[in-house]
Design a protein around this motif. Structure first.
Motif, PDB file in Angstrom:
ATOM      1  N   LYS A 141      46.103  26.151  45.649  1.00 55.72           N
ATOM      2  CA  LYS A 141      45.213  25.975  44.501  1.00 55.72           C
ATOM      3  C   LYS A 141      45.873  25.070  43.471  1.00 55.72           C
ATOM      4  O   LYS A 141      45.241  24.177  42.909  1.00 55.72           O
TER       5      LYS A 141
ATOM      6  N   VAL B  31      47.884  30.447  46.257  1.00 52.59           N
ATOM      7  CA  VAL B  31      47.981  30.006  44.864  1.00 52.59           C
ATOM      8  C   VAL B  31      48.625  28.628  44.810  1.00 52.59           C
ATOM      9  O   VAL B  31      48.220  27.777  44.014  1.00 52.59           O
TER      10      VAL B  31
ATOM     11  N   ILE C 109      48.229  43.261  30.706  1.00 55.52           N
ATOM     12  CA  ILE C 109      47.220  42.947  29.692  1.00 55.52           C
ATOM     13  C   ILE C 109      47.934  42.540  28.421  1.00 55.52           C
ATOM     14  O   ILE C 109      48.758  43.284  27.891  1.00 55.52           O
TER      15      ILE C 109
ATOM     16  N   SER D 276      35.138  39.381  36.293  1.00 51.99           N
ATOM     17  CA  SER D 276      34.498  38.199  35.750  1.00 51.99           C
ATOM     18  C   SER D 276      33.058  38.086  36.222  1.00 51.99           C
ATOM     19  O   SER D 276      32.738  38.409  37.361  1.00 51.99           O
TER      20      SER D 276
ATOM     21  N   TYR E  35      29.273  29.469  29.690  1.00 49.41           N
ATOM     22  CA  TYR E  35      30.567  28.914  30.049  1.00 49.41           C
ATOM     23  C   TYR E  35      30.670  27.454  29.646  1.00 49.41           C
ATOM     24  O   TYR E  35      31.643  27.028  29.028  1.00 49.41           O
TER      25      TYR E  35
ATOM     26  N   ILE F 285      42.835  35.924  33.011  1.00 46.41           N
ATOM     27  CA  ILE F 285      41.435  36.088  32.644  1.00 46.41           C
ATOM     28  C   ILE F 285      41.349  36.453  31.173  1.00 46.41           C
ATOM     29  O   ILE F 285      41.827  37.515  30.769  1.00 46.41           O
TER      30      ILE F 285
ATOM     31  N   VAL G  60      31.606  35.196  36.163  1.00 46.88           N
ATOM     32  CA  VAL G  60      31.304  33.784  36.285  1.00 46.88           C
ATOM     33  C   VAL G  60      31.762  33.191  37.595  1.00 46.88           C
ATOM     34  O   VAL G  60      31.752  32.004  37.767  1.00 46.88           O
TER      35      VAL G  60
ATOM     36  N   ALA H  94      48.130  38.009  39.625  1.00 50.81           N
ATOM     37  CA  ALA H  94      49.094  37.156  40.325  1.00 50.81           C
ATOM     38  C   ALA H  94      48.615  35.717  40.370  1.00 50.81           C
ATOM     39  O   ALA H  94      49.395  34.783  40.299  1.00 50.81           O
ATOM     40  N   SER H  95      47.313  35.554  40.500  1.00 52.13           N
ATOM     41  CA  SER H  95      46.842  34.189  40.736  1.00 52.13           C
ATOM     42  C   SER H  95      46.122  33.575  39.550  1.00 52.13           C
ATOM     43  O   SER H  95      45.867  32.394  39.530  1.00 52.13           O
ATOM     44  N   LYS H  96      45.765  34.358  38.562  1.00 47.82           N
ATOM     45  CA  LYS H  96      45.041  33.751  37.451  1.00 47.82           C
ATOM     46  C   LYS H  96      45.180  34.585  36.187  1.00 47.82           C
ATOM     47  O   LYS H  96      45.621  35.715  36.193  1.00 47.82           O
TER      48      LYS H  96
ATOM     49  N   MET I 257      43.766  44.640  35.756  1.00 47.53           N
ATOM     50  CA  MET I 257      42.527  45.069  36.415  1.00 47.53           C
ATOM     51  C   MET I 257      42.005  43.937  37.267  1.00 47.53           C
ATOM     52  O   MET I 257      42.066  42.795  36.878  1.00 47.53           O
TER      53      MET I 257
ATOM     54  N   ILE J 264      39.743  38.001  28.082  1.00 45.61           N
ATOM     55  CA  ILE J 264      38.700  38.990  27.788  1.00 45.61           C
ATOM     56  C   ILE J 264      38.705  39.240  26.301  1.00 45.61           C
ATOM     57  O   ILE J 264      39.724  39.620  25.730  1.00 45.61           O
TER      58      ILE J 264
ATOM     59  N   VAL K 101      44.093  39.229  30.736  1.00 49.24           N
ATOM     60  CA  VAL K 101      44.550  40.015  31.876  1.00 49.24           C
ATOM     61  C   VAL K 101      45.234  39.052  32.837  1.00 49.24           C
ATOM     62  O   VAL K 101      44.636  38.065  33.251  1.00 49.24           O
TER      63      VAL K 101
ATOM     64  N   GLU L 123      48.085  44.954  36.870  1.00 52.02           N
ATOM     65  CA  GLU L 123      48.094  43.664  36.202  1.00 52.02           C
ATOM     66  C   GLU L 123      48.482  43.844  34.742  1.00 52.02           C
ATOM     67  O   GLU L 123      48.335  44.915  34.178  1.00 52.02           O
TER      68      GLU L 123
ATOM     69  N   LEU M  38      40.712  33.431  46.669  1.00 50.27           N
ATOM     70  CA  LEU M  38      41.384  34.035  45.527  1.00 50.27           C
ATOM     71  C   LEU M  38      40.407  34.753  44.614  1.00 50.27           C
ATOM     72  O   LEU M  38      40.807  35.430  43.680  1.00 50.27           O
TER      73      LEU M  38
ATOM     74  N   GLU N 151      49.149  35.496  49.463  1.00 49.93           N
ATOM     75  CA  GLU N 151      48.541  35.051  48.215  1.00 49.93           C
ATOM     76  C   GLU N 151      49.327  33.934  47.546  1.00 49.93           C
ATOM     77  O   GLU N 151      48.756  32.992  47.011  1.00 49.93           O
TER      78      GLU N 151
ATOM     79  N   GLU O 250      35.930  35.669  30.315  1.00 53.82           N
ATOM     80  CA  GLU O 250      36.016  34.234  30.596  1.00 53.82           C
ATOM     81  C   GLU O 250      34.960  33.483  29.798  1.00 53.82           C
ATOM     82  O   GLU O 250      34.266  32.620  30.316  1.00 53.82           O
TER      83      GLU O 250
END
Lengths: 248, 305, 197
Positions: B128, B125, C115, B5, B280, C141, B7, C137-139, B1, C143, C134, C113, B254, B121, C162
């Motif tokens: 990054k 990345v 899970i 977030s 956080y 997360i 944050v 491609a780039s991170k 999904m 949950i 989750v 994505e 991103l 992308e 997060e």
């Protein structure tokens, strides 16, 4: 002063195992490697050249078929007795050509064909180019007159072609060996500055003396995606080195 | 999904070292004792009550709300201590929040979107990863200062592998499942928090974003530990801000949509962001210092050490 | 890990006394998550016109998966006591709508994505935390779902994205608002928010 050098070889570094180290489905791999290269030339006298290089490599391929890679690194160059003179009246401050590490780049490609689970055969091409000019100078006297000479080597490049045979033994260790041919060329220029006389320059194209050689090596897996490759090449003299590679 | 977030603005606006840990609002020594300035703070009683199973069960009929189900102190006691932060300069902070908000929507986001449209992308990345690799000194020093030697060693391993075999930090093989050298979530502000320094009050800096007194103090420290800061030595003065800006644009590209989601979900975005920041940072410290979240005494009593 | 074992054995004891087998918290969350993924991946619902239909289905799963009352109650914290029954009822409804408006589009934008369910741990006799990740491609997360056992079923009462708890985040906001406004005014703010867009 005459140009004493007639042959030079640049080192391209190890060829690596015939079988690409990239993962089966196709992927990236990187490596860091070290190579010590020695070669010899005969032109009345023998000259030994030595090179040490360190490089970083990145490549892409698929495990059982093909691979292309690029390296960037630094290599020095030592030519033994480059400056020595047989003329008794000439003295030199030093005999060897010695240059500090300079950048070079290498490109390579290989294809591989497995015969079964154990044996396979591959072919490769690899070329290297020195980006910088290699230079060293010497001073001394000739017949009592002081002089200074600068030897410059430019556009030093080489290509290697070879075929390799590979056997895979347990634990994923690959043993390989094969023949290769190579051609190396550079432009050498000797500039002499003799006090009282005209500044003179002699240019020549230098090529390698021997064209063929053999190589052998071993490539074995370390932990977690890393592999160790150790290889030796023999043409006029023996060269060897190794690399630690990582397969993504 | 796609990320929902809450944050993200943190990551969009935080420069190296800036916004850092809000710890549980009061000093760690007496988390339960001191009543908070805010009118309702359930957490103030949390640690005094032994755990009990909830006395009044909620009416289980779906949709109906039982009149009797007032909040029971004991139930809330089960929850983690809710960290809060004092906000004495709220008008200033709100103004800065508005400023940053406009900056994001009028400048940062359009640029990031343009950049995103042009650059694939994977490349972003990689960029990054590259900048993250440069964050090694900060994380390494922070781990050492917290006496987290395994974390420090992990960071060294990461830096070595990623720089040598990761094409100068563009790739991140250290995080792969085989090597499993995970990035240590450590920074100087968190270090202070782990040492027991209170977070102070909430500050929103322009450009930089949410922060606290503690996290702001360490900004110079993190500046000196961040390699691109030294670009001024080898390059003209304007190179460093350009590099930092590029890093932010890349990072934002991103995470486009995360800040918008936070605003969308919030009733009061300023407070939502403040609270998200506080939580956080608090978690970041708690993980290093206190009880890890899953370790509880049998019977379910959550004890704060 | 010993504590987890103890927690699990407590759970088992509870289960023995319960007439209904509730499944583990992780299983429950996973089942619901899988249902959500099924809706999102359903090729028959791919068309943009099917968006409302997807939302309906997701809403049904949400109502089943979450304990709305618990979620709403904890989001108000002590202020819950300030609301009368009718206000509480309306609050639960409005809050659900606020959450739906905020997150439905994000969830619908799901593009395959991954899970991962990483861990479950008991936080008390009838409460647990299920950790998921989750992976985009780039991170990655993290949950976390906090679940409570009610009437033999595990229901979610808080989601932490997060490491930021939803309930807590709203509680701070509601605290702030109710410090200066009456509950009725809060409801009015929520009504306006739901109507907007």
């Amino acid at each position: 002063m005459t140009l004493a050098i007639h042959g030079i070889a640049a080192a391209g570094g190890p060829f690596g195992s015939p079988q690409p180290i990239a993962r089966e489905a196709g992927g990236l791999h990187t490596a860091i490697g070290y190579w010590h290269h020695e070669d010899r030339y005969k032109n009345g006298t023998e000259f030994v050249t030595r090179q040490d290089q360190v490089y970083s490599e990145a490549g892409y391929g698929a495990q059982n078929r093909w691979d292309i890679y690029a390296r960037i690194g630094v290599a020095n160059l030592k030519i033994q007795d480059a400056f020595s003179s047989t003329n008794a009246l000439t003295t030199t401050s030093k005999n060897d050509f010695d240059e500090n590490p300079k950048f070079f780049g290498t490109l390579g490609a290989k294809v591989f064909y497995p015969f079964g689970k154990t044996f396979g055969m591959g072919a490769f091409a690899q070329g290297t180019y020195s980006f910088n000019t290699l230079k060293d100078d010497v001073s001394g006297t000739s017949g009592g007159t002081p002089y200074r000479a600068v030897l410059t080597v430019q556009d030093l490049w080489d290509v290697n072609f070879g075929i390799g045979f590979q056997a895979t033994v347990p634990y994923g260790i690959r043993l390989y060996a094969g023949p290769y041919v190579y051609y190396s060329e550079g432009k050498a220029s000797l500039s002499t500055n003799v006090t009282g006389l005209q500044f003179s320059t002699a240019d020549t194209t230098i090529k390698n003396k021997t064209n063929a050689g053999g190589f052998a090596g071993i490539d074995l897996p370390l932990a977690k995606g890393f592999r160790l490759n150790v290889e030796g090449q023999y043409s006029e003299r023996f060269s060897a080195g190794g690399a630690i590679t990582y397969t993504y | 999904m796609k990320s929902f977030s809450l944050v993200v603005l943190l990551f969009a606006f935080i420069t190296v070292g800036c916004a850092h840990a809000p710890q549980v609002a009061s000093s760690p020594a007496s988390p339960a004792a001191s009543p908070q300035p805010q009118p309702i703070l359930v957490a103030s009683t949390s640690d005094e009550m032994p755990a009990k199973t909830p006395e009044t069960p909620v009416n289980s009929e779906k949709g109906t709300v039982n009149n009797d189900t007032n909040i029971d102190y004991t139930e809330e006691g089960k929850e983690e201590q809710a960290p809060t932060i004092a906000d004495p300069i709220e008008p200033f902070n709100r103004a800065m929040f508005e400023f940053n908000d406009k900056l994001y929507f009028w400048l940062l986001k359009p640029v990031a979107q343009g950049y995103k449209a042009v650059v694939p992308e994977e490349a972003r990345v990689s960029v990054k990863n590259f900048f993250s690799n440069l964050g090694f000194p900060v994380r390494f020093v922070s781990c050492l200062l917290q006496a987290d030697f395994s974390g420090a060693a992990t960071e060294v391993g990461r830096f070595t592998v990623n720089t040598i075999w990761g094409i100068g930090g563009l790739m991140d093989p250290a995080s792969s499942k085989d090597l499993n050298l995970q990035k240590q979530d450590a920074d100087l502000g968190q270090t202070l928090g782990v040492w027991g320094v209170g977070q102070g009050f909430y500050i929103v800096w322009p450009l930089v974003g949410p922060s606290s007194v503690r996290d702001s103090i360490v900004i110079p420290g993190e500046y000196f530990l961040y390699p691109p800061s030294y670009m001024g030595e080898i390059a003209p003065w304007y190179v460093w801000p350009v590099v930092r800006t590029y890093e932010e644009v890349n990072r934002t590209s991103l995470r486009i949509g995360d800040y918008e989601a936070l605003k969308e979900a919030a009733i009061d975005p300023y407070v939502a962001l403040r609270d998200a920041y506080v939580q956080y940072r608090w978690k970041k410290i708690k993980m290093k210092r206190g009880t890890p979240i899953e370790e509880l005494a049998p019977g379910g009593v959550r004890m704060e050490r | 890990m010993k504590r987890l074992l103890v927690g699990v054995s407590i759970l088992l004891l509870l289960l023995i006394s319960l007439p209904v087998y509730a499944g583990t918290p992780l299983e429950t969350v996973k089942v619901n998550a899988d249902q959500v993924l099924d809706v999102l991946r359903d090729p028959k619902l791919k068309a943009p016109s099917a968006k409302e239909l997807k939302k309906d289905k997701l809403r049904a799963i949400y109502v089943n998966m979450f304990d709305e009352v618990e979620l709403s109650r904890r989001s108000l914290g002590m202020n819950w006591n300030k609301l009368n029954a009718a206000q509480r009822q309306e609050f639960v409804k409005l809050f659900e709508q606020v959450l739906e408006k905020a997150y439905a589009d994000r969830i619908l934008a799901y593009t395959n994505e991954k899970i991962e369910f990483t861990k479950e741990s008991m936080t008390s006799g009838n409460m647990a935390e299920v950790r998921t990740k989750v992976i985009t491609a780039s991170k990655e997360i993290p949950i976390f779902y906090r679940v409570i056992l009610k009437d033999g079923a595990w229901k979610v009462y808080d989601v932490s994205i997060e490491n930021v708890s939803l309930v807590q985040n709203y509680r701070t906001q509601f605290n702030d608002i109710l410090a200066k406004n009456s509950p009725e005014q809060l409801l009015e703010i929520l009504r306006k928010k739901v109507k907007a867009h």
